[in-house]
Design an enzyme around this catalytic site. Sequence first.
Site, short mmCIF file in Angstrom:
data_model
loop_
_atom_site.label_atom_id
_atom_site.label_comp_id
_atom_site.label_asym_id
_atom_site.label_seq_id
_atom_site.Cartn_x
_atom_site.Cartn_y
_atom_site.Cartn_z
N GLN A 133 0.83 -1.20 0.00
CA GLN A 133 0.00 0.00 0.00
C GLN A 133 0.86 1.25 0.00
OE1 GLN A 133 -3.07 -0.16 3.10
NE2 GLN A 133 -2.88 -2.38 2.95
N GLY A 134 0.35 2.24 -0.71
CA GLY A 134 1.10 3.48 -0.90
C GLY A 134 1.74 4.00 0.36
#
Lengths: 522, 190
Positions: free
Chosen positions: B73-74
Amino acid sequence: THLLSEHTVIDLPTGVVAFQMDTCDPKVSAIAVASGGHIYVYKNMRPFYKFTLPTLNIEPAELEVWNQAKEDKIDMSSMKEVLESIRTEVGESNLSSRSQRFLMLEPEELEEFVHVHKQFPLKRQTVVTCLSTMKKSMAEDDAVSCLVLGTENKDVYVLEPDAFTILAAMTVPSVPAFLNVTGLFDVEYRIIVACRDGILYTLKRGFKTGRLCVELLSQPVGLLRVKNTVVVGCMDQTLSCFSMKGRNLWTIKLESSIVAMETIDITYLGIQLIVIALSNGLIQLYQDKYLVDVVPAEDVVTGIKFGRYGREENTLIMTTRGGGLIIKILKRTAKFDPKNLTPGPPAAQHMKLSVPKKTKLFVDQTMHERENAVRMHRSFQHDLYRLRLNTARSYVKVLTSSLTPVSTGGSDPLKLSAQIQGLGPVFRLRLEIQNTSTDKPSTNLFFTFHCDVRIYRVDKTFIPIPFLAPGLLYSSATKVECVSELGISDVIKVFVLRENEGVPLITAIINMPISEGMMSSY
Amino acid sequence: MGLFSKLASLLGFKRKEASILVVGLDNSGKSTIINHFKSEEDKTIDIVPTVGLNVEKFKVKSLGFIAFDMSGQGRYRNLWEHYYQDVNGIIFVVDSSDSLRIIVAKDELDMMLQHKDIKDRNIPILFFANKMDLREALSSVKVSQALGLDNMKSKSWHICASNALTGEGLQEGVEWITDQLKYMVEQNKR
Ligand SMILES: Nc1nc2c(ncn2[C@@H]2O[C@H](COP(=O)(O)OP(=O)(O)OP(=O)(O)O)[C@@H](O)[C@H]2O)c(=O)[nH]1
Ligand SMILES: [Mg+2]
């Protein structure tokens, strides 16, 4: 990506929003499309519901005319006359669309038009001009939201998401063009309405009419809410920001006209940007009034949306005039720094000038100026002409007698400067002469002087200058003595002449200072 | 050289373990791939999106692996670089059905290759073009094109199409990286 489904809308669509209709699981967003007098709701890519705007009251006189027409009791020309008089009375926009159309037709088309339409009940229907959404009672991303719409009839409606009943109806003084909604319907909300005539109104919960907020200088082309301010893009290529109270915080001029705009809310950076698509095909990103980034697009972008797309949080989706779709994903490491790009207007623009209070004198003067404007102008003009005339005369005189210290024309371009040194009674007169041409030397020149012999005695009255090389500065000097005892001063004229010529090439007039030594010594 | 001699001793004689970093965008199937290699008793049945990272151990062809299963995830991607320094190999997982985000994957890959701890080291990188079973999945050739792997000259790399649900393609990939690691150890012994 590929086209998932396609639906035809009967009329031109004027607004599209996605919204959450109900709390059932799975939470599927519905899509509402405003078109004509209807709102079409799609769910799971299938038509789901059609909402029609309430019909409006028809002028009784107008209704009467059409009733007569139905019974063929009225002929075309008198019908036209009556409708025209109603039109002048109530205005074009308050007629039903059928009457409007009727009045536009050519005389020979009328009969058929009436024949086709007279059976049907007369209806006056307005159209949706803009569409937006508002969360109903909870602020979560997937909470139920109401539809908010503006109509040509200057109404703003809030629709219940499930049953599509009108929850609130409000009016604004002009036709809404853009809506911006914040807050929750059940708690407190505020709708900013940008109207077609360039005026912004604010609507609040519990109020039936809009409060004037801002009068724009031009028609709005986009309306955004950034933090606590309202950002409006206008037709005159400007982007302006206003406080909620309507105070203009800043305005910037853009290089091209605005086609579409949207806010970019980057939560992890904690910043909100404004993205603007310009008609020259550029996408500009502003943080407040500072340009932070420019992205070129292949085509003119006509629609922009920013938000979560699939798994990517910060995605900018754009449609282009040619029908293209551009998806841009924000880099994880992206930083927006306004400093390294061209800043907006200079800071000085926002400094308040301390304007002093008007004094009585100022007020009197203003009054005086106001009353005697014509006379003052005339006398000013008169004096101006006098001044010009004097100037012209002196100039002619100067030209004819070569009274200038610089000679331009003729064979010898020369520059002369003279300087007086000393306090008196004996002065030193320093002369500097330069040939300003590039290649032509002057020969056989000399200085001579003219003064009142009762006042001054010049030591060397004749100074020969046999040769002047171009560009070089020659200097010479002479003693001048003040012989008058009256303590007065006069002028000394310095001439530069050529041997055997009567007219001086140039002249310098020296205003002599008063001799100070006079008073004491003699 | 210190690292390699340490690795040599680790691999050659003592504990026979290599540490590998498993990276890739979220939802690409990293955790599912690692789960496949774990012994029957360690396997988890439902795999949830990883938060931060998980450290897993498993064995392939008598070589022990310590795998750092990073979250894709970012907001967790900045954790990746902290592990670059100590790893012997990298597995980069791409969801080949997510053609839209392949550009994001390339961006992350490029950043990784430019990182100071990766740039000048010869680390083997294994790419899994995962989810090959899905209809819209790109072929491994397409994925390698999209990632620009042909331009990556300084590293030894290998790409396999895979299906982490059935395990297809996984064995081939991991055997490649095992061979690479073993080969490097041999080189350093001499
Ligand atoms: N069809 C298919 N689905 C897969 C495959 N590999 C993984 N998935 C599914 O993809 C989803 C995500 O897998 P994860 O292993 O959690 O992905 P991840 O890369 O670890 O994700 P993060 O931990 O969030 O970074 C799960 O629902 C898996 O079942 C595959 O090869 N084919
Ligand atoms: Mg995981």
